[in-house]
Motif scaffolding. Structure first.
Motif, PDB file in Angstrom:
ATOM      1  N   LYS A  39      49.501  37.538  39.324  1.00  0.00           N
ATOM      2  CA  LYS A  39      48.408  38.491  39.181  1.00  0.00           C
ATOM      3  C   LYS A  39      47.046  37.803  39.301  1.00  0.00           C
ATOM      4  O   LYS A  39      46.198  38.227  40.084  1.00  0.00           O
ATOM      5  N   THR A  40      46.847  36.744  38.516  1.00  0.00           N
ATOM      6  CA  THR A  40      45.561  36.036  38.559  1.00  0.00           C
ATOM      7  C   THR A  40      45.351  35.378  39.918  1.00  0.00           C
ATOM      8  O   THR A  40      44.236  35.401  40.448  1.00  0.00           O
ATOM      9  N   SER A  57      38.943  32.747  37.068  1.00  0.00           N
ATOM     10  CA  SER A  57      40.017  32.253  36.209  1.00  0.00           C
ATOM     11  C   SER A  57      40.444  33.361  35.263  1.00  0.00           C
ATOM     12  O   SER A  57      39.710  34.325  35.043  1.00  0.00           O
ATOM     13  N   SER A  58      41.612  33.205  34.695  1.00  0.00           N
ATOM     14  CA  SER A  58      42.123  34.214  33.781  1.00  0.00           C
ATOM     15  C   SER A  58      41.291  34.256  32.504  1.00  0.00           C
ATOM     16  O   SER A  58      41.071  33.228  31.877  1.00  0.00           O
ATOM     17  N   THR A  60      42.109  35.024  29.604  1.00  0.00           N
ATOM     18  CA  THR A  60      43.127  35.196  28.571  1.00  0.00           C
ATOM     19  C   THR A  60      42.540  35.183  27.164  1.00  0.00           C
ATOM     20  O   THR A  60      42.902  36.008  26.333  1.00  0.00           O
ATOM     21  N   HIS A  77      36.808  41.215  35.240  1.00  0.00           N
ATOM     22  CA  HIS A  77      38.209  40.784  35.255  1.00  0.00           C
ATOM     23  C   HIS A  77      38.701  40.721  33.810  1.00  0.00           C
ATOM     24  O   HIS A  77      38.182  39.944  33.016  1.00  0.00           O
ATOM     25  N   ASP A  79      42.002  40.448  30.986  1.00  0.00           N
ATOM     26  CA  ASP A  79      43.373  40.036  30.717  1.00  0.00           C
ATOM     27  C   ASP A  79      43.676  40.456  29.282  1.00  0.00           C
ATOM     28  O   ASP A  79      43.174  39.856  28.335  1.00  0.00           O
ATOM     29  N   TYR A  81      46.670  40.525  27.818  1.00  0.00           N
ATOM     30  CA  TYR A  81      47.982  40.043  27.385  1.00  0.00           C
ATOM     31  C   TYR A  81      48.058  39.793  25.883  1.00  0.00           C
ATOM     32  O   TYR A  81      49.048  40.102  25.230  1.00  0.00           O
ATOM     33  N   GLU A 107      44.443  42.975  34.091  1.00  0.00           N
ATOM     34  CA  GLU A 107      45.785  42.430  33.928  1.00  0.00           C
ATOM     35  C   GLU A 107      46.352  42.939  32.602  1.00  0.00           C
ATOM     36  O   GLU A 107      45.633  43.055  31.631  1.00  0.00           O
TER      37      GLU A 107
END
Length: 139
Positions: A39-40, A57-58, A60, A77, A79, A81, A107
């Motif tokens: 995904k990333t 970059s992610s 996270t 962007h 994330d 998670y 994401e």
């Protein structure tokens, strides 16, 4: 639904071009796929296609990164998670980002599903081999 075959990393720029062409007036892109599906990595290719010169970059731990296109337009962007509940995304103003009209690359969207607008694209990456992926685009 549209399906794009990505045979190797070398196919990412062409796939990103196809996704950009498929955007229409969608500003929310939700990226689904198992951990390690790419995904990333795909988001990095899409950002390059959009003219983002920043390091992609992610996010996270930060939850959201902001990039700028060559035309100085923001791209967000996310994330999600590490989130346990959508309220955590509300705490960073996710709804305001989603309503901004700017491109939002998300994401792990299932973790914030109640916050996502109905008008969005879902891109699902499926691992089909060591370096190959299948990308499905759905409204």
């Amino acid at each position: 639904m549209r399906t794009i075959t990505i045979s190797s990393l070398a196919d990412l720029p062409a796939a990103a071009t196809q996704v950009r062409a498929a955007l229409g007036n969608h500003t929310i892109l939700c990226f689904e796929g198992e951990m390690g599906a790419g995904k990333t990595t795909f988001i990095k290719a899409l950002c390059r296609e959009l003219g983002v010169a920043d390091e992609v970059s992610s996010p996270t731990f930060a939850l959201v990164n902001e990039y700028r296109t060559a035309a100085d337009v923001p791209v967000y962007h996310f994330d999600f998670y590490r989130l346990d509940e959508p309220a955590e995304a509300e705490g960073i103003g996710a709804s305001e980002y989603f309503d901004s009209g700017y491109l939002c690359l998300v994401e792990w969207p299932a973790r914030v599903a109640p916050l996502l607008p109905d008008h969005r694209l879902t891109l699902t990456l499926t691992v089909t081999g060591p370096a190959s992926r299948e990308l499905k685009i759905e409204n």
